[in-house]
Design a protein around this motif. Sequence first.
Motif, PDB file in Angstrom:
ATOM      1  N   ILE A 279       0.863  -1.175   0.000  1.00 30.11           N
ATOM      2  CA  ILE A 279       0.000   0.000   0.000  1.00 30.11           C
ATOM      3  C   ILE A 279       0.902   1.228   0.000  1.00 30.11           C
ATOM      4  CG2 ILE A 279      -1.976  -1.094   1.135  1.00 30.11           C
ATOM      5  CD1 ILE A 279      -1.046   0.132   3.770  1.00 30.11           C
ATOM      6  N   GLU A 280       0.463   2.274  -0.673  1.00 28.04           N
ATOM      7  CA  GLU A 280       1.207   3.532  -0.678  1.00 28.04           C
ATOM      8  C   GLU A 280       0.434   4.540   0.149  1.00 28.04           C
ATOM      9  OE1 GLU A 280       3.180   6.804  -3.756  1.00 28.04           O
ATOM     10  OE2 GLU A 280       2.418   4.886  -4.512  1.00 28.04           O
ATOM     11  N   LEU A 281       1.103   5.154   1.114  1.00 34.44           N
ATOM     12  CA  LEU A 281       0.456   6.047   2.060  1.00 34.44           C
ATOM     13  C   LEU A 281       0.522   7.489   1.600  1.00 34.44           C
ATOM     14  CD1 LEU A 281       1.902   4.533   5.355  1.00 34.44           C
ATOM     15  CD2 LEU A 281      -0.236   3.952   4.208  1.00 34.44           C
ATOM     16  N   ASP A 282      -0.474   8.256   1.986  1.00 31.02           N
ATOM     17  CA  ASP A 282      -0.477   9.688   1.738  1.00 31.02           C
ATOM     18  C   ASP A 282       0.706  10.340   2.452  1.00 31.02           C
ATOM     19  OD1 ASP A 282      -1.538  12.591   2.755  1.00 31.02           O
ATOM     20  OD2 ASP A 282      -2.389  12.082   0.785  1.00 31.02           O
ATOM     21  N   ARG A 283       1.219  11.405   1.887  1.00 34.21           N
ATOM     22  CA  ARG A 283       2.415  12.043   2.434  1.00 34.21           C
ATOM     23  C   ARG A 283       2.200  12.569   3.858  1.00 34.21           C
ATOM     24  NH1 ARG A 283       1.598  17.499   1.971  1.00 34.21           N
ATOM     25  NH2 ARG A 283      -0.038  18.167   0.536  1.00 34.21           N
TER      26      ARG A 283
ATOM     27  N   ASP B 209       6.484   6.049  10.796  1.00 33.96           N
ATOM     28  CA  ASP B 209       7.053   5.497  12.018  1.00 33.96           C
ATOM     29  C   ASP B 209       5.973   5.294  13.076  1.00 33.96           C
ATOM     30  OD1 ASP B 209       9.586   5.450  10.942  1.00 33.96           O
ATOM     31  OD2 ASP B 209      10.122   7.432  11.697  1.00 33.96           O
ATOM     32  N   ARG B 210       5.074   6.241  13.188  1.00 33.89           N
ATOM     33  CA  ARG B 210       3.986   6.121  14.165  1.00 33.89           C
ATOM     34  C   ARG B 210       3.040   4.989  13.765  1.00 33.89           C
ATOM     35  NH1 ARG B 210       0.976  11.551  15.136  1.00 33.89           N
ATOM     36  NH2 ARG B 210      -0.189  10.147  16.537  1.00 33.89           N
ATOM     37  N   LEU B 211       2.835   4.818  12.472  1.00 32.11           N
ATOM     38  CA  LEU B 211       1.976   3.727  12.007  1.00 32.11           C
ATOM     39  C   LEU B 211       2.569   2.373  12.391  1.00 32.11           C
ATOM     40  CD1 LEU B 211      -0.360   2.522  10.327  1.00 32.11           C
ATOM     41  CD2 LEU B 211       1.124   2.717   8.314  1.00 32.11           C
ATOM     42  N   ILE B 212       3.857   2.202  12.152  1.00 27.45           N
ATOM     43  CA  ILE B 212       4.514   0.927  12.452  1.00 27.45           C
ATOM     44  C   ILE B 212       4.511   0.657  13.954  1.00 27.45           C
ATOM     45  CG2 ILE B 212       6.741  -0.265  12.407  1.00 27.45           C
ATOM     46  CD1 ILE B 212       7.233   1.028   9.679  1.00 27.45           C
ATOM     47  N   GLU B 213       4.788   1.693  14.751  1.00 27.07           N
ATOM     48  CA  GLU B 213       4.780   1.527  16.211  1.00 27.07           C
ATOM     49  C   GLU B 213       3.380   1.193  16.721  1.00 27.07           C
ATOM     50  OE1 GLU B 213       6.350   5.166  17.648  1.00 27.07           O
ATOM     51  OE2 GLU B 213       8.380   4.804  16.873  1.00 27.07           O
ATOM     52  N   GLY B 214       2.374   1.907  16.219  1.00 24.20           N
ATOM     53  CA  GLY B 214       1.010   1.669  16.648  1.00 24.20           C
ATOM     54  C   GLY B 214       0.517   0.284  16.248  1.00 24.20           C
ATOM     55  N   ALA B 215       0.895  -0.139  15.035  1.00 22.82           N
ATOM     56  CA  ALA B 215       0.499  -1.473  14.572  1.00 22.82           C
ATOM     57  C   ALA B 215       1.139  -2.553  15.432  1.00 22.82           C
ATOM     58  CB  ALA B 215       0.891  -1.643  13.105  1.00 22.82           C
ATOM     59  N   GLU B 216       2.399  -2.354  15.791  1.00 22.13           N
ATOM     60  CA  GLU B 216       3.103  -3.349  16.601  1.00 22.13           C
ATOM     61  C   GLU B 216       2.443  -3.507  17.972  1.00 22.13           C
ATOM     62  OE1 GLU B 216       7.686  -4.515  17.890  1.00 22.13           O
ATOM     63  OE2 GLU B 216       7.282  -2.783  16.607  1.00 22.13           O
TER      64      GLU B 216
ATOM     65  N   VAL C 194       0.463  -6.321  15.104  1.00 25.50           N
ATOM     66  CA  VAL C 194       0.609  -6.361  13.642  1.00 25.50           C
ATOM     67  C   VAL C 194       1.999  -5.850  13.270  1.00 25.50           C
ATOM     68  CG1 VAL C 194      -0.290  -5.550  11.427  1.00 25.50           C
ATOM     69  CG2 VAL C 194      -1.857  -5.968  13.338  1.00 25.50           C
ATOM     70  N   VAL C 195       2.762  -6.664  12.550  1.00 31.61           N
ATOM     71  CA  VAL C 195       4.121  -6.289  12.171  1.00 31.61           C
ATOM     72  C   VAL C 195       4.167  -6.022  10.666  1.00 31.61           C
ATOM     73  CG1 VAL C 195       6.548  -6.970  12.159  1.00 31.61           C
ATOM     74  CG2 VAL C 195       5.049  -7.723  14.015  1.00 31.61           C
ATOM     75  N   VAL C 196       4.596  -4.816  10.296  1.00 32.69           N
ATOM     76  CA  VAL C 196       4.755  -4.444   8.891  1.00 32.69           C
ATOM     77  C   VAL C 196       6.087  -3.724   8.724  1.00 32.69           C
ATOM     78  CG1 VAL C 196       2.283  -4.309   8.357  1.00 32.69           C
ATOM     79  CG2 VAL C 196       3.477  -2.283   9.254  1.00 32.69           C
ATOM     80  N   GLU C 197       6.521  -3.592   7.473  1.00 34.37           N
ATOM     81  CA  GLU C 197       7.781  -2.901   7.167  1.00 34.37           C
ATOM     82  C   GLU C 197       7.578  -1.942   6.007  1.00 34.37           C
ATOM     83  OE1 GLU C 197      11.239  -6.164   8.375  1.00 34.37           O
ATOM     84  OE2 GLU C 197      10.674  -5.889   6.268  1.00 34.37           O
ATOM     85  N   THR C 198       8.420  -0.920   5.975  1.00 31.17           N
ATOM     86  CA  THR C 198       8.435  -0.021   4.820  1.00 31.17           C
ATOM     87  C   THR C 198       9.320  -0.620   3.726  1.00 31.17           C
ATOM     88  OG1 THR C 198      10.418   1.238   5.453  1.00 31.17           O
ATOM     89  CG2 THR C 198       8.303   1.925   6.417  1.00 31.17           C
ATOM     90  N   ALA C 199       9.330   0.027   2.577  1.00 35.04           N
ATOM     91  CA  ALA C 199      10.162  -0.422   1.460  1.00 35.04           C
ATOM     92  C   ALA C 199      11.458   0.368   1.363  1.00 35.04           C
ATOM     93  CB  ALA C 199       9.382  -0.301   0.146  1.00 35.04           C
ATOM     94  N   ASN C 200      11.881   0.996   2.453  1.00 37.84           N
ATOM     95  CA  ASN C 200      13.076   1.840   2.402  1.00 37.84           C
ATOM     96  C   ASN C 200      14.324   1.079   1.960  1.00 37.84           C
ATOM     97  OD1 ASN C 200      11.600   4.038   3.166  1.00 37.84           O
ATOM     98  ND2 ASN C 200      12.209   3.990   5.308  1.00 37.84           N
ATOM     99  N   ILE C 201      14.483  -0.174   2.418  1.00 30.10           N
ATOM    100  CA  ILE C 201      15.685  -0.934   2.046  1.00 30.10           C
ATOM    101  C   ILE C 201      15.664  -1.356   0.583  1.00 30.10           C
ATOM    102  CG2 ILE C 201      16.017  -1.819   4.380  1.00 30.10           C
ATOM    103  CD1 ILE C 201      14.940  -4.514   3.406  1.00 30.10           C
TER     104      ILE C 201
ATOM    105  N   ARG D 276       9.091   6.622  -1.939  1.00 28.58           N
ATOM    106  CA  ARG D 276       7.677   6.803  -1.666  1.00 28.58           C
ATOM    107  C   ARG D 276       7.333   6.125  -0.341  1.00 28.58           C
ATOM    108  NH1 ARG D 276       7.301   4.315  -6.614  1.00 28.58           N
ATOM    109  NH2 ARG D 276       5.556   2.980  -5.996  1.00 28.58           N
ATOM    110  N   LYS D 277       6.236   6.536   0.255  1.00 28.89           N
ATOM    111  CA  LYS D 277       5.814   5.954   1.534  1.00 28.89           C
ATOM    112  C   LYS D 277       5.070   4.649   1.263  1.00 28.89           C
ATOM    113  CE  LYS D 277       5.628  10.074   4.435  1.00 28.89           C
ATOM    114  NZ  LYS D 277       4.808  10.878   5.370  1.00 28.89           N
ATOM    115  N   ILE D 278       5.845   3.580   1.143  1.00 34.81           N
ATOM    116  CA  ILE D 278       5.290   2.265   0.812  1.00 34.81           C
ATOM    117  C   ILE D 278       5.400   1.342   2.023  1.00 34.81           C
ATOM    118  CG2 ILE D 278       5.725   0.170  -0.544  1.00 34.81           C
ATOM    119  CD1 ILE D 278       6.462   1.958  -2.877  1.00 34.81           C
TER     120      ILE D 278
END
Length: 447
Positions: free
Chosen positions: A381-385, A390-397, A401-408, A417-419
């Motif tokens: 999913i691509e997030l709005d700017r 970081d807050r999304l990942i922390e809140g999900a955890e 729920v564990v998710v990762e960005t596509a930064n790497i 992009r915010k993926i």
Amino acid sequence: MYIYYRIADELEEGIKQGTYREGKKLPSVRELCAVYRCNKSTAIQALKELENRKLAYVVPRSGHYVLKRSFQSAREPRGEYDFATAAPDWNAFPYAEFQHCIRKAMDFYQRDLFGYGTQRGLPALLKAAKQQLESHQVFAKEERLIVTSGVQEALFILISMPFPNGKETILVEQPGYHLVVEYLNRFGRKALGIERTAHGIDLARLEELFRQGDIKFFCTMPRFHNPLGTSYSKQEKLAILKLAHKYDVYIVEDDFLADFERDAKADPIYSYDAHNRVVYLKSYSKIMFPGLRIGVAVLPPTLMPVFQEYRTYIHIDSSMISQGALEIYIQSGMFEHHRDKIQTPYLRRAQALNDAVGVMGATLPDLVRLAGPTGCMHTHIELDRRVNVDRLIEGAERRGVVVETANINYLADFPRRKIVKLNVSMVEAERIGEGIGRLAEVLSTLR
């Protein structure tokens, strides 16, 4: 109670009591018919019931064997809903069957085990792989195939070796396969990126980059892209190939999830190549298991001598035991049986993921842009700017729920992009909707 249930129950009790030990053969259909005075179809149903209970597995033309129960997962889920781990589900892989093939390989290929390897790989495996590749519309002479220690090794050799076009820059999709991207970043290889979105790539931009004159090869995942999960259309594949021929650029096609394709018309770029421009890479890690470390590269004749030379610098040959076991696994029919069996649960997960993400997009259209349906176990999913990732990942955890960005998955100097990547290898189909629902709840608080 049906007779086959009673037979299955008694066989299960025999397994628990140790009458039938792990890895050992169960009574044949004929033997069951004689002992229980039943017909053939009843005996077959009883053995099938043991398969369903995950107590036995079948070896074609051999019989049913007791499944090992002592395996432990090498990687446990990182949360209640782990959408980050991309390693295949260890429970889905044929450890016991492949163990049988390893024993057979040690007997059958004794002489090969005491040599220093082969020039291109075990001849019997190359022959089996050639026949198998034809089912993916990859038709190549056997002398153009070479076994590698996974696709990753083939990619690193291709990045390092010189090409006949005399060029040096690697063009990679952005985001792209993270290990290739990290290698390019870490060792300062000449590399450029081209943006790939849920809608494909900008072909005009691709031509502009090709025309610059220094692109050695374009590294692409046309099918089930990692990490996006999307695939190119036939028209896009043909356009990319046409531009590569026009500007003397090679294409390295990483088709790592070809075995999960259900669309018979979805052919690889290689199938359209009439000018020896495409290197085709086939992986066995996802359909078998990552520890196998066997891949096959199909190379143009002009690249084969140099590729072989560089491969020899790394090692003489890939594991002969693994090669021999895989050849037996393919030729016995077990590979095809396993592929057909494993596709169904993964497609169920893919459908559940598409449905759940679709609901998220409909609920939060101002925050999420969707990739559209994908046919495999991962998407994005691509997030709005405005969203703080970081807050999304922390809140999900905090919600399990564990998710990762596509930064790497991005080159160091390429705009990101915010993926958020979503992979269902570690989540059962029945739980995917609830996990994505929790992620949507956290996302809705970040407006």
